[in-house]
Design an enzyme around this catalytic site. Sequence first.
Site, PDB file in Angstrom:
ATOM      1  N   ARG A   7      -6.611 -15.113 -38.589  1.00  0.00           N
ATOM      2  CA  ARG A   7      -7.051 -13.724 -38.401  1.00  0.00           C
ATOM      3  C   ARG A   7      -5.899 -12.801 -38.027  1.00  0.00           C
ATOM      4  O   ARG A   7      -6.119 -11.616 -37.818  1.00  0.00           O
ATOM      5  CB  ARG A   7      -8.123 -13.663 -37.316  1.00  0.00           C
ATOM      6  CG  ARG A   7      -9.535 -13.715 -37.901  1.00  0.00           C
ATOM      7  CD  ARG A   7     -10.496 -13.791 -36.749  1.00  0.00           C
ATOM      8  NE  ARG A   7     -11.754 -13.142 -36.992  1.00  0.00           N
ATOM      9  CZ  ARG A   7     -12.912 -13.790 -37.127  1.00  0.00           C
ATOM     10  NH1 ARG A   7     -12.953 -15.093 -37.119  1.00  0.00           N
ATOM     11  NH2 ARG A   7     -14.033 -13.123 -37.269  1.00  0.00           N
ATOM     12  N   ARG A  36     -27.223 -12.349 -32.914  1.00  0.00           N
ATOM     13  CA  ARG A  36     -26.033 -12.809 -32.196  1.00  0.00           C
ATOM     14  C   ARG A  36     -25.646 -11.752 -31.177  1.00  0.00           C
ATOM     15  O   ARG A  36     -25.764 -10.560 -31.445  1.00  0.00           O
ATOM     16  CB  ARG A  36     -24.880 -13.001 -33.192  1.00  0.00           C
ATOM     17  CG  ARG A  36     -24.641 -14.434 -33.555  1.00  0.00           C
ATOM     18  CD  ARG A  36     -23.747 -14.574 -34.743  1.00  0.00           C
ATOM     19  NE  ARG A  36     -22.474 -13.872 -34.620  1.00  0.00           N
ATOM     20  CZ  ARG A  36     -21.501 -13.977 -35.521  1.00  0.00           C
ATOM     21  NH1 ARG A  36     -21.654 -14.733 -36.582  1.00  0.00           N
ATOM     22  NH2 ARG A  36     -20.374 -13.323 -35.365  1.00  0.00           N
TER      23      ARG A  36
HETATM   24  P1  AMP Z   1     -17.030 -15.094 -36.660  1.00  0.00           P
HETATM   25  O1  AMP Z   1     -18.205 -16.007 -36.547  1.00  0.00           O
HETATM   26  O2  AMP Z   1     -16.006 -15.581 -37.647  1.00  0.00           O
HETATM   27  O3  AMP Z   1     -17.421 -13.677 -36.899  1.00  0.00           O
HETATM   28  O4  AMP Z   1     -16.282 -15.134 -35.227  1.00  0.00           O
HETATM   29  C1  AMP Z   1     -16.924 -14.725 -34.054  1.00  0.00           C
HETATM   30  C2  AMP Z   1     -15.921 -14.496 -32.933  1.00  0.00           C
HETATM   31  O5  AMP Z   1     -15.220 -15.718 -32.633  1.00  0.00           O
HETATM   32  C3  AMP Z   1     -14.808 -13.490 -33.228  1.00  0.00           C
HETATM   33  O6  AMP Z   1     -15.205 -12.158 -32.999  1.00  0.00           O
HETATM   34  C4  AMP Z   1     -13.756 -13.941 -32.210  1.00  0.00           C
HETATM   35  O7  AMP Z   1     -14.091 -13.536 -30.905  1.00  0.00           O
HETATM   36  C5  AMP Z   1     -13.871 -15.444 -32.265  1.00  0.00           C
HETATM   37  N1  AMP Z   1     -13.004 -16.022 -33.313  1.00  0.00           N
HETATM   38  C6  AMP Z   1     -13.377 -16.657 -34.468  1.00  0.00           C
HETATM   39  N2  AMP Z   1     -12.308 -17.024 -35.196  1.00  0.00           N
HETATM   40  C7  AMP Z   1     -11.215 -16.616 -34.490  1.00  0.00           C
HETATM   41  C8  AMP Z   1      -9.829 -16.676 -34.714  1.00  0.00           C
HETATM   42  N3  AMP Z   1      -9.326 -17.209 -35.828  1.00  0.00           N
HETATM   43  N4  AMP Z   1      -9.011 -16.136 -33.777  1.00  0.00           N
HETATM   44  C9  AMP Z   1      -9.487 -15.598 -32.651  1.00  0.00           C
HETATM   45  N5  AMP Z   1     -10.790 -15.473 -32.379  1.00  0.00           N
HETATM   46  C10 AMP Z   1     -11.656 -15.977 -33.281  1.00  0.00           C
END
Ligand code: AMP
Length: 212
Positions: A81, A155
């Site tokens: 990311r 969520r």
């Molecule tokens: P997602 O389900 O991919 O939308 O991720 C949900 C949350 O998890 C994000 O908003 C971050 O807080 C955390 N997260 C997921 N992937 C990452 C990553 N690669 N780096 C940092 N935080 C992450």
Amino acid sequence: MNITFIAPPAAGKGTQSKKISKKYNLEHISTGDLLRNITDNSIKEKIDKGQFVSDEVISDLLKQKLKEVGPKGYVLDGFPRNINQAKLYEEMLKELNIKLGIIIVLDIDKEIALKRITGRRICPACGAVFNDLFEDTRAKIEGVCDNCGHNLVSRADDNEETFEKRYQIYLKETAPLIEYFKDNVYHVDSSINADYTFKQIEKIMGGVYDKY
Ligand code: AMP
């Protein structure tokens, strides 16, 4: 074959990852899910506020997961990311002798993404995703999973304020990865619906499967 997504929040990377992993028999690795399975409160707080977890925490978790997955191909949903994570990822791939594969960028307007976020309802039992604000993805009975009958939930990070934060972080930190990985990048229009998005991905897969 490995596939990595770069996408703004709510572009549909989770949905597409599930579809791809099913059709092409690939492991679905969602870093958001890996993190949500950890009960640590400081991590939970970060996720709920839309902030990033530290690069080290997330890359260690991913490395462990990649070792478990072994030689099976995977769909990576949520990592890297930022540029630092991209560098950590490249080191990890080298060490584990894994190919980068293709990078799929899901393109979507901010307004449509916001609607997807605020209407999103998830089944905590089977993982199915619905959306109250779009006719074609609404649950048949409001608040109840079509697949297993469990009550649907939102969520904690699916609200407008968190979306805005996550979107700005995406523009600043994640979008530069499109240029960073440009040799492996494929763009997909993700603004219409999940089926149309998937059709474009199938087309890409048809053209590149032997190459990666
Ligand atoms: P997602 O389900 O991919 O939308 O991720 C949900 C949350 O998890 C994000 O908003 C971050 O807080 C955390 N997260 C997921 N992937 C990452 C990553 N690669 N780096 C940092 N935080 C992450």
